[in-house]
Design a protein around this motif. Structure first.
Motif: not given
Length: 474
Positions: A126-131, A133-134
């Protein structure tokens, strides 16, 4: 004494996810509630109703027992089962009834579901995907909000080509790759590239969603039996099929790995006619627990006869609706003339996120992590099933995300599923994946483990032991 019912024409739906005993229970309860079964009506014996409905007797017994426990029926020793008179029967509005009937059981939260289609979402990055994406949205990528390449973005296709060459031995240029939202969409495109009248051979049992899609597109789908090496080439040669849909690296749902000799036989079959092709669905190929990874069939193809399908649904997440198709060079011209006008079904923003996930090394790290997690669950499940080996044959354990258990005592899968349900465990029968005429009744169930925690796997197997090894038949 009331009227005796010698038979009940209960409309059972074998394709429904609702168990057979539940369908019988729902029908009789509704008939009583609506006054169609008068008090003191004698119902058929469980044996005769089972014969009439062509289900196991235990299925009818389970439905009768539930209705008896709820006060709708009464069992009279030596006489049979009768409808009880209910003075004040409260029937909820139909809308509420439908909601209740479609709802999970009261103890569903405690149910252990060995779904073969699940994945472990607790370890999604999740953290990598969020990073990513942002950063993708924060950067000045105005072009991502315009219409893109119908095949998918060139840089994503380049990243997929690099990955497939390194990990799967696929030989292709990025121009041969078409990106789409799910394999269903890619099969739709492929159906237009190939002749709509082309008969397609599929292994049985098989990946049932692909079978449904191909049939819905108007193709005649011909079931071909399998042996221990996969699709039977002799049966394929006798069939009128010009296309064969295979899963050589990890056949779903049997788990068969096709050896090199059988692969060469299938490739030889394609060369016997100009319009023959193999569709290689590289299902679950990322997860293998013994030996080296199995190279793709496409990597052995010297004549442009293999159409390769892959997806990120299992290796990343089902919601990442990005799949890909590698077309052989001879079919590229047909793609451009027949399908080149379609716009891409995958957001350019999502394509950029997946491109970075691949090229910046996150995907490789995620796969390595998930292989370790799934192997741990896989080994735990095998260890927990040691006590089952006397009564069950275990197979499909070398890769993928599920195991197969086959009753050595030839207990039908329907009975195994029923016993498991009584212990609040869901397992899945092999017959749901069979196409064509059904042969001998299946005695095999699938146990998926990817979506379960290790303690849930252990608890689920303990319940199955009570249901199948030490449990009594109803």
């Amino acid at each position: 004494m009331g009227k005796e019912r010698y038979e009940l024409a209960i409309p059972l739906n074998g394709a429904s996810k609702v168990p057979m005993y539940q369908q019988i229970y729902d029908y009789i309860r509704r008939e009583i509630q609506e006054g169609n079964m008068a008090p003191q009506t004698k119902l058929p014996s469980s044996r005769s109703l089972a014969q009439y409905l062509q289900v196991s007797r235990s299925t009818v017994v389970l439905a009768y027992e539930q209705l008896i426990s709820e006060g709708y029926l009464e069992s009279r020793k030596g006489s049979g089962v009768y409808v009880l008179k209910i003075e004040e029967l409260t029937v909820l509005p139909q809308k509420t009834n439908r909601r209740m009937e479609n709802a999970p059981p009261k103890r569903a939260a405690e149910c252990c579901d060995f779904s073969p289609r699940g994945i472990d979402l607790d370890n999604f990055p999740y953290n990598t995907w969020r990073k990513i994406s942002r950063e993708t949205l924060n950067d000045a990528h105005r072009e991502l909000f315009a219409v893109g390449d119908p095949k998918g973005e060139a840089n994503l296709r380049h990243a997929i080509a690099d990955y497939l060459h390194a990990a799967r031995g696929v030989r292709c240029r990025e121009e041969q790759i078409v990106v789409g939202a799910g394999v269903d969409y890619l099969l739709l495109l492929l159906s237009q590239i190939l002749k709509r009248t082309a008969p397609i051979a599929m292994e049985t049992p098989t990946y049932i969603q692909a079978w449904r899609v191909l049939q819905s597109l108007g193709h005649t789908v011909i079931p071909i039996p399998q042996d221990s090496s996969g699709m039977d080439p002799k049966a394929l040669s006798r069939s009128p099929a010009s296309i064969a849909y295979v899963m050589p690296s990890h056949q779903y749902p049997t788990g068969i790995v096709m050896p090199i000799g059988r692969r060469m036989e299938l490739l030889s079959w394609t060369r016997q006619a100009e319009d023959r092709y193999l569709i290689e669905d590289d299902y679950d190929s990322e997860f293998r627990y013994r030996g080296k990874p199995i190279p793709s069939l496409q990597g052995y193809d010297q004549y442009g006869k293999v159409i390769y399908l892959g997806t990120f649904s299992k290796s990343i997440a089902p919601a990442i609706r990005i799949s890909y198709m590698v077309l052989p060079e001879p079919l590229l011209k047909q793609y451009h003339s027949k399908c080149g006008f379609y716009t891409s079904t995958v957001s350019r923003v999502d394509q950029e996120i997946v491109r970075r996930f691949l090229q910046e090394g996150y995907y490789e790290r995620h796969l390595n992590k998930m292989r370790g997690i799934y192997k741990s669950k896989h080994d735990l499940l095998l260890n927990c099933l040691r006590d089952f080996s006397g009564q069950f044959r275990i197979s499909g354990e070398n890769g993928g995300l599920h195991l197969l258990l086959t009753s050595r005592q030839n207990i039908p899968e329907e009975e195994l599923i029923r016993r498991a349900e009584q212990e609040r465990v869901r397992v899945y029968g092999m017959s749901a994946y069979e196409i064509g005429e059904r042969g001998q009744a299946s005695c095999t169930v699938l146990l998926g483990y990817a979506n379960l925690k290790e303690e849930e796997i252990a608890e689920g197997v303990r319940r199955l032991k009570d249901a199948w090894i030490t449990g009594d038949d109803t």
